[in-house]
Scaffold this motif. Structure first.
Motif, PDB file in Angstrom:
ATOM      1  N   ARG A   6      46.380  43.305  39.684  1.00 55.52           N
ATOM      2  CA  ARG A   6      46.840  42.010  39.487  1.00 55.52           C
ATOM      3  C   ARG A   6      46.713  41.409  40.983  1.00 55.52           C
ATOM      4  O   ARG A   6      46.939  41.991  42.088  1.00 55.52           O
ATOM      5  N   ARG A  63      45.774  38.476  36.297  1.00 53.94           N
ATOM      6  CA  ARG A  63      45.420  39.973  36.085  1.00 53.94           C
ATOM      7  C   ARG A  63      43.951  40.022  35.491  1.00 53.94           C
ATOM      8  O   ARG A  63      43.498  39.358  35.015  1.00 53.94           O
ATOM      9  N   ILE A  64      43.366  41.131  36.027  1.00 53.57           N
ATOM     10  CA  ILE A  64      42.092  41.268  35.945  1.00 53.57           C
ATOM     11  C   ILE A  64      41.699  42.472  35.545  1.00 53.57           C
ATOM     12  O   ILE A  64      42.167  43.672  35.802  1.00 53.57           O
ATOM     13  N   GLY A  65      41.080  42.730  34.448  1.00 59.15           N
ATOM     14  CA  GLY A  65      40.824  43.929  33.825  1.00 59.15           C
ATOM     15  C   GLY A  65      39.269  44.290  33.903  1.00 59.15           C
ATOM     16  O   GLY A  65      38.490  43.262  33.720  1.00 59.15           O
ATOM     17  N   SER A  92      42.546  47.934  35.934  1.00 56.91           N
ATOM     18  CA  SER A  92      43.004  46.714  36.122  1.00 56.91           C
ATOM     19  C   SER A  92      43.651  46.450  37.539  1.00 56.91           C
ATOM     20  O   SER A  92      44.190  47.429  37.845  1.00 56.91           O
ATOM     21  N   ALA A 110      55.433  42.526  40.745  1.00 57.35           N
ATOM     22  CA  ALA A 110      55.144  43.214  39.618  1.00 57.35           C
ATOM     23  C   ALA A 110      55.871  42.579  38.273  1.00 57.35           C
ATOM     24  O   ALA A 110      55.665  42.724  37.390  1.00 57.35           O
ATOM     25  N   THR A 150      44.291  35.453  32.795  1.00 57.36           N
ATOM     26  CA  THR A 150      43.561  36.822  32.524  1.00 57.36           C
ATOM     27  C   THR A 150      42.037  36.865  32.884  1.00 57.36           C
ATOM     28  O   THR A 150      41.266  35.870  32.437  1.00 57.36           O
ATOM     29  N   ARG A 196      56.359  39.547  37.837  1.00 57.09           N
ATOM     30  CA  ARG A 196      55.880  38.233  37.303  1.00 57.09           C
ATOM     31  C   ARG A 196      54.507  38.498  36.345  1.00 57.09           C
ATOM     32  O   ARG A 196      53.718  39.130  36.694  1.00 57.09           O
ATOM     33  N   PRO A 197      54.772  37.802  35.179  1.00 58.24           N
ATOM     34  CA  PRO A 197      53.681  37.578  34.320  1.00 58.24           C
ATOM     35  C   PRO A 197      52.604  37.091  34.699  1.00 58.24           C
ATOM     36  O   PRO A 197      52.576  36.292  35.542  1.00 58.24           O
ATOM     37  N   ALA A 198      51.274  37.301  34.229  1.00 63.88           N
ATOM     38  CA  ALA A 198      50.103  36.693  34.779  1.00 63.88           C
ATOM     39  C   ALA A 198      49.849  35.413  34.005  1.00 63.88           C
ATOM     40  O   ALA A 198      50.153  35.173  32.788  1.00 63.88           O
TER      41      ALA A 198
END
Lengths: 288, 340
Positions: free
Chosen positions: A6, A15-17, A4, A38, A45, A40-42
């Motif tokens: 960000r 965020r990319i998984g 993953s 880091a 997704t 900061r929440p996404a």
């Protein structure tokens, strides 16, 4: 997810998984110079995954998922994983973002004022923005431009520029090879290569720019300029917006304000040089 | 703790939002989006101390939900106008009903289609009026159309050609072929009027329908939202009517939904900390499969526990269709897929 990363583009934190390392590694190279936070929440997704377990290894193919999905979307081969990531990011913004009016338009800015260029795929809006962004313009984005309903300002979404077909060679002749991503040949959208925006464009990505000129470019045909009325521009932009309806009155007000304040033109041009000249000419006229 | 667990705890008020790490938020936002409940969470956390980007995102969601609710109520008004000339009475169901009645579960609740209940004897006239007012059929497949008309509890879905919004016209609340057949006449007869002039189900019927929709009419997809509806409805109704739970029990028995309503109440207690009166809390070992199904989502918002999903999918068909009908249905669908 196994791998993953960000990425923050303009106001959107992704965020990319991914089930595979390769698409994440390719993204990390393209977005290495973008600011990272880091803490900061996404907001959004994106998931790149194998639709069936064996598709991780056997003719690996990437299904695009995330907060929002397109039902029945066909997977892409792993070699086009970067395109899948780009499509996944676009999809989340197009369907999920509500803070701003979203226009399917490229944009460049100079002295705090912006030119918005809206058009379908193949109209040349990405190429024009990329070329202008190599000159004395700041590239704001090649795909989405966000309009703040409160202020009427345009906000940048400077993702890596998606160059297609002939535009690839045109840009490759002008920029350092380190600013280009891998060539993705023969994708459903043709050949694709990503261009990393200039550092100044990334550094200024949170700076709003007041819209000053609205263009609807069309690549091909003789050079022509057509002045568009407010109503025509309004209708074209409702079609170019993915969240106009969802924003209700706020969207209507943002859009009417935009088309009333900003002169709009349809332009046709046979080649990039002519397109760039038209933009500069109309910009000079709009400034007066 | 899993993201879905944190999400449910936040809704239930068991957890302080200020204690979440940025990575906790990633998962909570992803799960909430997947359950179409981010705006619901936004309303629950209104005024809570939140990291600035989360506060901004949740404010966006509240504003967007307000517009969406307004648009859903406008759609109800359009249906009212279409049906008014023939004096066809209808009752709003589900999300639009909650919004029209100003119930707390409507805050931030996503509303998909417009669901209305029309007495069975008026269904033909209602269909004609809607078609005249600009709604058109979504499915043109003759088998699906016939299936809806013969066996379902609603007309085949209609979509408005100008506004692009769907309407589901029900004549009862569970498929005609379902093992349980609630009493639609009682639902319509006891409907209540909102201040905005729309008929909605009486409180006990509304909770019965909510539980039926959650547990008897599908594979529990989107179940967390339906269960949240049930939690809010019963809490709010009981707050103004001390005899509500007793009335709900009696009404559920009348519709043949007693076990369903009791299970919904237990699940709401387990997940959202609903307070149940005496006699409602007896635990049932099979509830844990329902809890597991409701919470089957990974930290990326992706549906997990494939086998359990499948089991509930099969269960939903088993409930809705007698075996012979189910066999015929599957055979027809399989042949069509093979041909197509």
């Amino acid at each position: 997810m196994r791998h993953s990363t960000r990425i923050a583009v303009g106001p959107v934190q992704f965020r990319i998984g991914s089930d595979w390392r390769a698409p994440v590694a390719a993204l990390e190279r393209l977005y290495a110079a973008y600011p990272q936070d880091a803490a900061r929440p996404a907001d959004a997704t994106v998931r790149l995954f194998a639709a069936r377990p064996w598709r991780r290894w056997l003719r690996p193919s990437v299904q695009i998922g995330g907060d929002f999905v397109v039902p029945d979307a066909l997977p892409l081969p792993l070699s086009m994983g970067l395109l899948a990531a780009e499509m996944g990011m676009n999809l989340q913004v197009a369907l999920g973002w509500r803070r701003h009016l979203l226009l399917h338009a490229s944009a460049v800015a100079r002295d705090g004022r912006s030119v918005l260029m809206s058009g379908v795929s193949g109209s040349g809006k990405s190429t024009l923005a990329a070329l202008l962004g190599e000159g004395d313009w700041r590239l704001m984005g090649d795909e989405f431009t966000l309009i703040d309903p409160a202020s009427g300002d345009a906000l940048a979404f400077p993702r890596a520029v998606s160059l297609k077909n002939e535009a690839i060679a045109e840009m490759a002749a002008r920029v350092d090879a380190t600013r280009l991503g891998p060539l993705l040949a023969g994708t459903p959208k043709g050949d694709i290569c990503h261009l990393i925006p200039r550092a100044d464009a990334v550094a200024a990505m949170h700076e709003p720019a007041r819209p000053a000129l609205l263009l609807f470019p069309r690549f091909g045909g003789a050079t022509a300029i057509e002045r568009l009325g407010e109503g025509e521009a309004f209708v074209r932009l409702t079609e170019a917006s993915t969240n106009y309806t969802a924003l209700g009155e706020a969207g209507f007000e943002a859009l009417t304000r935009l088309v009333r304040a900003v002169p709009a033109f349809g332009i046709s041009y046979p080649d990039s040089a002519a397109g760039l000249a038209l933009v500069e000419q109309l910009w000079a006229e709009a400034e007066r | 703790m899993s993201a879905v667990g944190t999400f449910v705890d936040l809704l239930a008020g068991r957890r302080d939002a200020a204690m979440l790490t940025p990575r906790d938020w990633d998962g909570v936002i992803g799960v909430a989006r997947a359950e179409a409940m981010l705006a619901t969470l936004a309303h629950q956390l209104k005024g809570a101390a939140l990291p600035a980007p989360v506060a901004a995102l949740l404010a966006d969601q509240r504003a967007a939900a307000e517009v969406a609710t307004q648009q859903a109520l406008w759609e109800a008004e359009m249906a009212r106008r279409a049906l008014a000339s023939e004096r066809i009475e209808f009752v709003l169901l589900k999300g639009t009903a909650y919004a029209a009645a100003g119930l707390s579960c409507a805050e931030g609740r996503q509303i998909g289609d417009l669901d209305i209940l029309v007495p069975a004897h008026d269904i033909g006239r209602a269909e004609n009026e809607l078609l005249e007012a600009g709604w058109e059929w979504v499915k043109s497949d003759p088998y699906d159309d016939a299936y809806y008309r013969e066996h379902m509890h609603e007309l085949p879905p209609l979509i408005h050609k100008a506004r692009d919004r769907m309407i589901d016209v029900h004549h009862t609340i569970l498929p005609q072929t379902h093992r349980t057949t609630p009493d639609p006449l009682a639902l319509v007869a006891d409907a209540a009027m909102t201040e905005s002039g729309f008929a909605v189900l009486a409180p006990a019927d509304m909770a019965c329908h909510c539980a039926a929709h959650l547990l008897a009419d599908g594979d529990l997809q989107g179940g967390l939202r339906n269960l949240w509806d049930f939690h809010c409805l019963t809490r709010d109704f009981a707050a103004v009517d001390p005899g509500f739970w007793g009335r709900l029990d009696a009404r559920a028995a009348k519709h043949g939904l007693r076990a369903v309503v009791h299970r919904a109440a237990r699940l709401a207690r387990d997940l959202y900390a609903s307070e149940l009166p005496e006699g409602w809390g007896r635990s049932n070992p099979r509830d844990r499969w329902f809890r597991r199904r409701l919470l089957a989502r990974d930290d990326w918002g992706h549906a997990s526990d494939f086998a359990l999903q499948q089991a509930f999918y099969i269960r939903s068909h088993w409930l809705r269709m007698p075996p012979l009908l189910l066999a015929r249905h599957l055979w027809t669908k399989w042949r069509k897929r093979a041909a197509g």
